[in-house]
Design a protein around this motif. Structure first.
Motif, short mmCIF file in Angstrom:
data_model
loop_
_atom_site.label_atom_id
_atom_site.label_comp_id
_atom_site.label_asym_id
_atom_site.label_seq_id
_atom_site.Cartn_x
_atom_site.Cartn_y
_atom_site.Cartn_z
N ASN A 8 29.17 116.84 -42.99
CA ASN A 8 29.72 117.47 -43.97
C ASN A 8 30.73 118.43 -44.46
OD1 ASN A 8 26.46 117.94 -44.20
ND2 ASN A 8 26.43 118.57 -42.47
N GLY A 9 31.58 118.22 -43.41
CA GLY A 9 32.64 118.68 -43.27
C GLY A 9 34.13 117.34 -43.91
N GLU A 10 34.94 118.07 -43.30
CA GLU A 10 37.00 117.23 -43.30
C GLU A 10 36.80 117.24 -41.70
OE1 GLU A 10 39.40 117.46 -45.35
OE2 GLU A 10 38.17 118.26 -47.33
N PRO A 11 36.29 115.87 -40.81
CA PRO A 11 36.70 116.51 -39.50
C PRO A 11 38.04 116.17 -38.91
CG PRO A 11 34.82 114.26 -39.36
CD PRO A 11 35.43 115.10 -40.82
N ILE A 12 38.38 116.17 -37.81
CA ILE A 12 39.90 115.78 -37.93
C ILE A 12 39.42 114.51 -37.29
CG2 ILE A 12 39.96 116.55 -35.26
CD1 ILE A 12 42.63 117.28 -35.12
N ILE A 13 40.45 113.96 -37.65
CA ILE A 13 40.39 112.00 -36.70
C ILE A 13 41.67 111.80 -35.65
CG2 ILE A 13 41.34 109.41 -38.19
CD1 ILE A 13 40.65 111.00 -40.72
N PHE A 14 40.84 111.33 -34.90
CA PHE A 14 41.50 110.81 -33.66
C PHE A 14 41.82 109.85 -34.00
CE2 PHE A 14 39.32 114.40 -32.49
CZ PHE A 14 39.79 115.36 -32.34
N SER A 15 44.12 109.30 -34.06
CA SER A 15 44.37 107.60 -33.99
C SER A 15 44.31 107.16 -32.62
CB SER A 15 45.40 107.47 -34.94
OG SER A 15 44.52 107.82 -36.24
N CYS A 16 44.48 105.91 -32.34
CA CYS A 16 44.87 105.92 -30.76
C CYS A 16 45.30 103.90 -30.73
CB CYS A 16 43.87 106.24 -30.05
SG CYS A 16 44.64 105.73 -28.32
N ILE A 17 46.25 104.13 -30.57
CA ILE A 17 46.39 102.36 -30.36
C ILE A 17 46.64 101.94 -28.85
CG2 ILE A 17 47.38 99.97 -30.79
CD1 ILE A 17 48.17 101.26 -33.12
N LYS A 18 46.21 100.79 -28.07
CA LYS A 18 46.58 100.16 -26.78
C LYS A 18 47.31 99.05 -26.49
CE LYS A 18 44.32 99.26 -22.00
NZ LYS A 18 43.24 99.60 -21.96
N GLY A 19 48.51 98.70 -26.18
CA GLY A 19 48.98 97.42 -26.08
C GLY A 19 49.66 97.06 -25.05
#
Length: 247
Positions: A153-164
């Motif tokens: 409904n709103g604009e949620p915070i986005i969590f970006s994550c990378i493993k390598g």
């Protein structure tokens, strides 16, 4: 080592459940995505990406179990191609829809909890995959961001994550890798836990608009690095505003 991992995971989970949102939202399609900035820094350090995740969460306001069930039925009808499962443990209910395709895996979770008579519900959407390239970046734009508008409904915070991992045989590789990644992202260290073969760093960078509070400051990036000795690979996990992939 278990103590260190538990310490980092406790910080990650605690912050993740109590995050605050700072800064203005911008249209992702018109700018470089946060995950693309992380990819660029990793590639500049000759790192290999094993897996990645984009994660968004929103609290739901349901006063009755009937309201939660109705929301689930609507979601299932809207996404019939997802494979839906339902689990219940004590007073906790988890409903998950999962869809796999060539560019990754999408999941929608509806969770209802009852702790000490306090009911709460929330919605999670995650898009995760392996490797990276221009095709994966376009798939993120085609799948993830349109879904955000459909699901939340709103604009949620986005969590970006990378493993390598990095292939290294250098002394003091963790400190060198950490410094380069932080410098490439314009990040300043805020808090850290550093041992011989393990680094966990919280930092702040103007490159990212979403921040969470620490005890004395703000942070919007976490970096974990580990190796097991000379000639071994150095593994990393990096995320904004926090790490969401376990390591």
């Amino acid at each position: 080592m278990k103590r260190i991992i538990q310490f980092v995971l406790l910080i990650t989970i605690g912050i993740g459940l109590t995050y605050f949102y700072y800064g203005n939202n911008t249209t992702a399609a018109k700018q470089q995505l946060d995950i693309e900035k992380l990819v660029e820094a990793i590639e500049n350090s000759d790192g290999d990406i094993n897996e990645w995740s984009l994660y968004a969460r929103e609290n739901l306001d349901f006063s009755t179990s009937k309201g939660f069930a109705s929301h689930y039925e609507n979601m299932r009808a809207k996404y019939p191609d997802f494979q839906w499962t339902h689990t219940k443990s004590n007073e906790d209910i988890v409903i998950e829809g999962l869809q796999k395709h060539q560019d990754g895996e999408e999941s929608i979770k509806l969770i209802s909890t009852d702790k000490n008579g306090q009911k709460s519900s929330y919605l999670i959407y995650e898009f995760r995959g392996t490797g990276w390239g221009s095709k994966k970046a376009q798939s993120v734009r085609d799948h993830f961001f349109p879904k955000l508008k459909e699901i939340f409904n709103g604009e949620p915070i986005i969590f970006s994550c990378i493993k390598g991992e990095f292939n290294d045989t250098l002394d003091e590789v963790l400190s060198k890798r950490a410094s380069k990644l932080l410098n490439d992202l314009g990040a300043k260290e805020v808090e850290s836990l550093k041992e011989e073969n393990f680094f966990s760093i919280s930092a702040y960078s103007k490159e990212f608009k979403h921040s969470v509070p620490t005890e004395n400051d703000l942070m919007n990036m976490q970096l974990g690095l580990r190796n097991v000795g000379m000639g071994a690979k150095t593994t990393f996990v990096i995320g904004t505003p926090i790490i969401t992939i376990e390591y």
